[in-house]
Scaffold this active site. Sequence first.
Site, PDB file in Angstrom:
ATOM      1  N   CYS A  43       0.823  -1.214   0.000  1.00 21.75           N
ATOM      2  CA  CYS A  43       0.000   0.000   0.000  1.00 21.75           C
ATOM      3  C   CYS A  43       0.851   1.256   0.000  1.00 21.75           C
ATOM      4  CB  CYS A  43      -0.943   0.001   1.205  1.00 21.75           C
ATOM      5  SG  CYS A  43      -1.945   1.501   1.316  1.00 21.75           S
ATOM      6  N   LYS A  51      -0.169   5.289  -6.136  1.00 16.34           N
ATOM      7  CA  LYS A  51      -1.215   5.281  -7.159  1.00 16.34           C
ATOM      8  C   LYS A  51      -2.110   6.504  -7.022  1.00 16.34           C
ATOM      9  CE  LYS A  51      -4.865   3.131  -6.183  1.00 16.34           C
ATOM     10  NZ  LYS A  51      -5.778   2.037  -5.751  1.00 16.34           N
ATOM     11  N   ALA A 115      12.326 -13.691   6.239  1.00 16.77           N
ATOM     12  CA  ALA A 115      12.199 -14.686   7.297  1.00 16.77           C
ATOM     13  C   ALA A 115      11.353 -15.850   6.808  1.00 16.77           C
ATOM     14  CB  ALA A 115      11.564 -14.056   8.537  1.00 16.77           C
ATOM     15  N   HIS A 436     -27.867  20.870  -0.072  1.00 21.18           N
ATOM     16  CA  HIS A 436     -28.031  21.314  -1.456  1.00 21.18           C
ATOM     17  C   HIS A 436     -27.161  22.557  -1.718  1.00 21.18           C
ATOM     18  CE1 HIS A 436     -30.126  21.884  -5.263  1.00 21.18           C
ATOM     19  NE2 HIS A 436     -30.232  23.186  -4.964  1.00 21.18           N
TER      20      HIS A 436
END
Length: 469
Positions: A43, A51, A115, A436
């Site tokens: 990530c 990204k 590991a 709105h």
Amino acid sequence: MSFDFDLFVIGGGSGGVRAARIAASQHGARVALAEESRMGGTCVIRGCVPKKLMIFASGAPAAAEEARGYGWSADAGRFDWPAFRGKLHAELSRLEGIYEGGLVAAGVTVHHARARVVDAHTVELADGRRFSAAHILIAVGGRPVRPDIPGAELGLISDDLFDLDRLPRRVLVVGGGFIACEYATILNGLGCAVTLVHRGDKALRGFDDELRGLVTRQLAGIGVTLQLDDSPTALSRNGEGVRVSFKAGPDADFDAVMFATGRAPFTAGLGLEETGVRLGPKGQILVDQWSQTAVPSIFAVGDVTDRVNLTPVAIREGHAFADTVFGAQPRCVDHALIASAVYTRPHELATIGLTEEEAGAKGPIEVYAASFRPMRSLFAGSEIRALMKLVVCETTRRVLGCHIFAPEAGEMIQLAAVAIGMKATKEDFDAAVAVHPTLAEELVTMRMPVRRAGPQPAPAPRAAQPAEA
């Protein structure tokens, strides 16, 4: 039995880091973590973060075009890839330092090494050192895969994009999932001539079918060449470029080919089979609802389990594991209701819950939808339409799914996820007073269903036909 550590975590991505930090800082466990690459995992280093920054960068030409629609004399100018790439890597290094600094501050012993698991309570580093632990957590994530075709090694994977010296002029993106759609959007916005080849008839298999169609048409609308119902069969070197042969279409030349054909759990070489940990057909670690494997002392979280391969899910799984095992706060993660977003441009796709097709197969539903041209882009001259969609159970009135195709849809779905997670009904949505003018107000102003659906009755058995003489 005395152990070197209470917990040894293999993998320094989002899930592993969260588990290690919570176990150490909040629950007092003695914790070690091994990471063979950069701290932060897919990530932070190779996925979500770079990204999204590239998505922001790729939107500049469209922003300039919109500005002209509002009366500005605007031009995005020339994109300087080396300058952007340098700043990008500096930011990733900064974030990597934050991840490692958080671990050290929590008291976690960090090993920069690969590991492997030796047995139920032993981990071995690449340099041969061994450590014992009461519990072992595998959080190594996944890796992009290339298709099994001749010359596949000539293609790039998404990890490679951030290290290119220069952007390719002509690029083929192979795949139809969210990674393929996002990178086709990015490369197109940065000035590349992009072709997307996908074996299906529309992108984003598994998402709501109506929104799949909208995303597919948007890709074509921004200038991506779509080659649907097709797939590459071979790659070969052609000078400095790559020649691609296709199953259906003619051969074509590109400066680069990027595979976005899926990811696979990164379990090879971890020694898991020898310990009794069971793996699935894709190499994923099989776990129960508590992220526990067939070996009681070994757990796994994140993409390596191939449950829901999203960063926030890995973080939640890692946190739940630490609380359960070390904090006496047993809890598991509900994977049934998780919001997600696909960061295409100019409109994103965001979703939570059941698609119309999934819900309709389970029982009678009502579908509420509003399709419209958003005020901001309409004024600037754009014809692209947004879509807000609620899938509602006809009997319980619960909102089973919410699907949005609009600018910043990811921001809206996060708030809708709270309501849907609380089992909100359509009437609960209706009771909210609209803000709105906003895009999101459409979610609470749709009063009449546009259609109803439900399971289709099985066809009646055909009458027996008399045997022919």
